[in-house]
Design an enzyme around this catalytic site. Structure first.
Site, mmCIF file in Angstrom:
data_model
loop_
_atom_site.group_PDB
_atom_site.id
_atom_site.type_symbol
_atom_site.label_atom_id
_atom_site.label_comp_id
_atom_site.label_asym_id
_atom_site.label_seq_id
_atom_site.Cartn_x
_atom_site.Cartn_y
_atom_site.Cartn_z
ATOM 1 N N VAL A 154 44.836 102.946 83.247
ATOM 2 C CA VAL A 154 45.986 103.610 82.611
ATOM 3 C C VAL A 154 45.725 103.997 81.157
ATOM 4 C CG1 VAL A 154 47.747 102.621 84.133
ATOM 5 C CG2 VAL A 154 47.126 101.408 82.016
ATOM 6 N N LYS A 209 54.990 94.585 73.961
ATOM 7 C CA LYS A 209 56.111 94.646 74.906
ATOM 8 C C LYS A 209 57.409 95.085 74.200
ATOM 9 C CE LYS A 209 54.119 93.701 78.817
ATOM 10 N NZ LYS A 209 54.124 94.655 79.938
ATOM 11 N N ALA A 248 54.360 92.148 70.401
ATOM 12 C CA ALA A 248 54.548 93.428 69.712
ATOM 13 C C ALA A 248 54.426 94.590 70.695
ATOM 14 C CB ALA A 248 53.535 93.568 68.578
ATOM 15 N N SER A 276 58.869 92.558 79.051
ATOM 16 C CA SER A 276 58.811 91.096 79.120
ATOM 17 C C SER A 276 59.889 90.520 78.209
ATOM 18 C CB SER A 276 57.440 90.624 78.626
ATOM 19 O OG SER A 276 57.433 89.222 78.427
ATOM 20 N N SER A 287 47.736 95.842 92.555
ATOM 21 C CA SER A 287 46.776 95.047 93.335
ATOM 22 C C SER A 287 47.219 93.610 93.525
ATOM 23 C CB SER A 287 45.399 95.064 92.653
ATOM 24 O OG SER A 287 45.486 94.537 91.337
ATOM 25 N N ARG A 288 48.003 93.093 92.586
ATOM 26 C CA ARG A 288 48.390 91.675 92.678
ATOM 27 C C ARG A 288 49.675 91.430 91.893
ATOM 28 N NH1 ARG A 288 43.826 91.968 89.243
ATOM 29 N NH2 ARG A 288 44.354 91.361 87.108
ATOM 30 N N ASN A 342 53.874 99.125 85.633
ATOM 31 C CA ASN A 342 53.758 97.662 85.712
ATOM 32 C C ASN A 342 52.443 97.144 85.128
ATOM 33 O OD1 ASN A 342 54.111 94.886 87.141
ATOM 34 N ND2 ASN A 342 52.181 95.696 87.941
ATOM 35 N N TYR A 349 50.740 90.625 72.238
ATOM 36 C CA TYR A 349 51.494 90.850 73.484
ATOM 37 C C TYR A 349 52.970 91.096 73.171
ATOM 38 C CZ TYR A 349 53.237 90.054 78.253
ATOM 39 O OH TYR A 349 53.843 90.193 79.476
ATOM 40 N N GLY A 369 49.107 99.006 88.603
ATOM 41 C CA GLY A 369 48.839 97.566 88.679
ATOM 42 C C GLY A 369 49.427 96.946 89.927
HETATM 43 P P1 NAP Z 1 48.604 90.287 86.888
HETATM 44 O O1 NAP Z 1 48.780 89.468 88.120
HETATM 45 O O2 NAP Z 1 47.579 89.920 85.892
HETATM 46 O O3 NAP Z 1 48.427 91.808 87.325
HETATM 47 C C1 NAP Z 1 48.235 92.804 86.358
HETATM 48 C C2 NAP Z 1 48.039 94.133 87.059
HETATM 49 O O4 NAP Z 1 47.811 95.125 86.037
HETATM 50 C C3 NAP Z 1 46.851 94.124 87.985
HETATM 51 O O5 NAP Z 1 47.155 94.821 89.173
HETATM 52 C C4 NAP Z 1 45.803 94.895 87.178
HETATM 53 O O6 NAP Z 1 44.962 95.575 88.080
HETATM 54 C C5 NAP Z 1 46.661 95.877 86.398
HETATM 55 N N1 NAP Z 1 45.976 96.392 85.208
HETATM 56 C C6 NAP Z 1 45.565 95.702 84.113
HETATM 57 N N2 NAP Z 1 44.930 96.530 83.266
HETATM 58 C C7 NAP Z 1 44.968 97.769 83.824
HETATM 59 C C8 NAP Z 1 44.490 99.044 83.439
HETATM 60 N N3 NAP Z 1 43.836 99.235 82.276
HETATM 61 N N4 NAP Z 1 44.702 100.101 84.256
HETATM 62 C C9 NAP Z 1 45.354 99.935 85.444
HETATM 63 N N5 NAP Z 1 45.824 98.757 85.857
HETATM 64 C C10 NAP Z 1 45.627 97.687 85.063
HETATM 65 O O7 NAP Z 1 49.964 90.340 86.056
HETATM 66 P P2 NAP Z 1 51.505 90.198 86.445
HETATM 67 O O8 NAP Z 1 51.932 88.870 86.002
HETATM 68 O O9 NAP Z 1 51.748 90.651 87.828
HETATM 69 O O10 NAP Z 1 52.116 91.243 85.395
HETATM 70 C C11 NAP Z 1 52.594 92.531 85.750
HETATM 71 C C12 NAP Z 1 53.415 93.051 84.580
HETATM 72 O O11 NAP Z 1 54.487 92.134 84.317
HETATM 73 C C13 NAP Z 1 52.630 93.159 83.273
HETATM 74 O O12 NAP Z 1 53.034 94.311 82.581
HETATM 75 C C14 NAP Z 1 53.057 91.907 82.512
HETATM 76 O O13 NAP Z 1 52.913 92.040 81.136
HETATM 77 C C15 NAP Z 1 54.487 91.770 82.954
HETATM 78 N N6 NAP Z 1 55.039 90.427 82.811
HETATM 79 C C16 NAP Z 1 54.515 89.365 83.495
HETATM 80 C C17 NAP Z 1 55.080 88.097 83.322
HETATM 81 C C18 NAP Z 1 54.564 86.880 84.041
HETATM 82 O O14 NAP Z 1 55.065 85.770 83.776
HETATM 83 N N7 NAP Z 1 53.616 86.996 84.948
HETATM 84 C C19 NAP Z 1 56.165 87.925 82.458
HETATM 85 C C20 NAP Z 1 56.669 89.036 81.791
HETATM 86 C C21 NAP Z 1 56.114 90.281 81.981
HETATM 87 P P3 NAP Z 1 43.394 95.817 87.881
HETATM 88 O O15 NAP Z 1 42.866 94.621 87.138
HETATM 89 O O16 NAP Z 1 42.918 96.019 89.231
HETATM 90 O O17 NAP Z 1 43.307 97.078 87.077
#
Ligand code: NAP
Length: 262
Positions: free
Chosen positions: A67, A168, A166, A151, A15-16, A92, A164, A13
Site C-alpha cells: 500500500v 492512527k 501519531a 485504533s 491475509s490474516r 485495514n 503508531y 491486509g
Molecule cells: P496483522 O495480523 O499484523 O495484519 C496486518 C495486515 O496488514 C496483514 O494482512 C499484512 O499483510 C498487511 N500489511 C502490512 N503492511 C502492508 C503493506 N505495506 N501493504 C499491504 N498490506 C500490508 O494485524 P491486525 O491486528 O489484523 O491489524 C489490522 C489493522 O487493525 C491494522 O491497521 C492495525 O493497526 C489495526 N488495529 C489492530 C489492533 C489489534 O489489537 N490487533 C488494535 C487496533 C487497531 P502482508 O504482511 O501480507 O502485507
C-alpha cells in the site's frame, strides 16, 4: 440482514487478523471480495483468505499490493473499477512498532506513517475517484463505502507506541475530513477503532501486560477479529447510509473509562 450481493469490496491486509475476518464476513454477506496485501496471493490454498472464501462458495481474488506504492494502488483500483466497479473499500493494512519518542528512530517513524497513513491516503484517493466515476450514491445506486481501520491508540495515548499513536490519529482526522468532502457526493467515509484484538500484531504484549490491559477494559476481554469485522460490515452496508465521519470504537469500553477493581 445485510445483503451485499452484486457489490465489490477491496480489503487491504486481508491475509490474516482483522482483515481476514473482514474479508470472510463481507463474502458471507454476498460481496465479491478482492484481497490486497503482500502475502495472501502467495500463501498456500489451504491458508489463503481468497481460497477460504471460494471454498465456502463465495467470489474472491487476491492481488499482491504494497500500500506504500501509490502507482501500484492506482493500477489495482482502476483495474477493479474497470472490471467490476468498486463499491466498498476497507483500509485495514497496518503495522505497529513499539517505542517512546526518545526510542523511535527515523526509519521506524517513517515506516509507521508510510504504511498506516500514506497507504490509507493512496487507497482513499484512488477509491473516491473510482466511486465518483461510477456515480456512487447517484441515480438509485448504493452509496460508496470507505472504512478506515484506525485504533484506540489514535484517540488517546498508549504508553510506548509514539509513532503508531501519531499515525492512527492522522487516520482519524483524515477520515473526518474526507467524510465532509465526499458525503454530499454519495460516499460514506467512516473508521473503526479497535481496542485490543487477538492477532499477530498484539503478540508484542507479554502475559503480565496483557493481564493488566484486560484489567483496564470494562468488559475484561480482548476482541476476536470477527468482532471488529462485524463493525466494518455494518459501516460497509446500507444500514450506515446516515453515518458520516464516525469513529466507531470496538474496544470493550476501554475508551469510556477504567473499571475500579475492589
Ligand atoms: P496483522 O495480523 O499484523 O495484519 C496486518 C495486515 O496488514 C496483514 O494482512 C499484512 O499483510 C498487511 N500489511 C502490512 N503492511 C502492508 C503493506 N505495506 N501493504 C499491504 N498490506 C500490508 O494485524 P491486525 O491486528 O489484523 O491489524 C489490522 C489493522 O487493525 C491494522 O491497521 C492495525 O493497526 C489495526 N488495529 C489492530 C489492533 C489489534 O489489537 N490487533 C488494535 C487496533 C487497531 P502482508 O504482511 O501480507 O502485507
Amino acid at each position: 440482514m445485510i445483503n451485499l450481493t452484486g457489490r465489490t469490496a477491496l480489503v487491504t491486509g486481508g491475509s490474516r487478523g482483522i482483515g481476514r475476518a473482514t474479508a470472510l464476513l463481507l463474502a458471507v454477506a454476498g460481496a465479491r471480495v478482492i484481497i490486497a496485501d503482500r502475502s495472501d496471493c502467495t500463501a498456500s490454498v489451504d491458508t489463503a483468505t481468497w481460497s477460504e472464501i471460494v471454498r465456502r462458495g463465495g467470489e474472491a481474488e487476491s492481488h499482491y499490493l504494497d500500500v506504500t506504492d501509490s502507482a501500484a494502488v492506482d493500477a489495482l483500483i482502476s483495474d477493479i473499477a474497470e472490471r467490476y466497479g468498486l463499491d466498498i473499500l476497507v483500509n485495514n493494512a497496518g503495522v505497529l512498532t513499539a517505542g517512546a519518542v526518545g526510542e523511535t528512530d527515523d526509519d521506524t517513524w517513517s515506516r509507521q506513517f508510510k504504511v498506516n497513513v500514506d497507504g490509507t491516503f493512496y487507497c482513499m484517493r484512488a477509491g473516491v475517484r473510482a466511486m465518483l466515476e461510477a456515480g456512487a450514491g447517484q441515480r438509485g445506486k448504493p452509496h460508496g463505502k470507505i472504512v478506515n481501520v484506525t485504533s484506540i491508540s489514535g484517540l488517546r495515548g498508549n504508553p510506548g507506541f509514539a509513532a503508531y499513536c501519531a499515525s492512527k490519529a492522522a487516520v482519524v482526522n483524515l477520515t473526518r475530513q474526507a467524510a465532509i468532502d465526499y458525503s454530499p457526493k454519495g460516499i460514506n467515509i467512516n473508521s473503526v477503532a479497535p481496542g485490543f484484538v487477538e492477532t499477530d500484531m498484539t503478540a508484542v504484549y507479554d502475559a503480565p501486560t496483557r493481564a493488566a490491559l484486560e484489567g483496564q477494559t470494562p468488559n475484561g476481554q480482548w476482541a476476536d477479529p470477527t468482532q471488529i469485522a462485524d463493525a466494518v460490515l455494518f459501516l460497509s452496508s446500507d444500514l450506515s447510509d446516515h453515518i458520516v465521519g464516525d469513529i466507531l470504537a470496538v474496544d470493550g469500553g476501554w475508551l469510556v473509562g477504567t473499571p475500579v477493581v475492589a
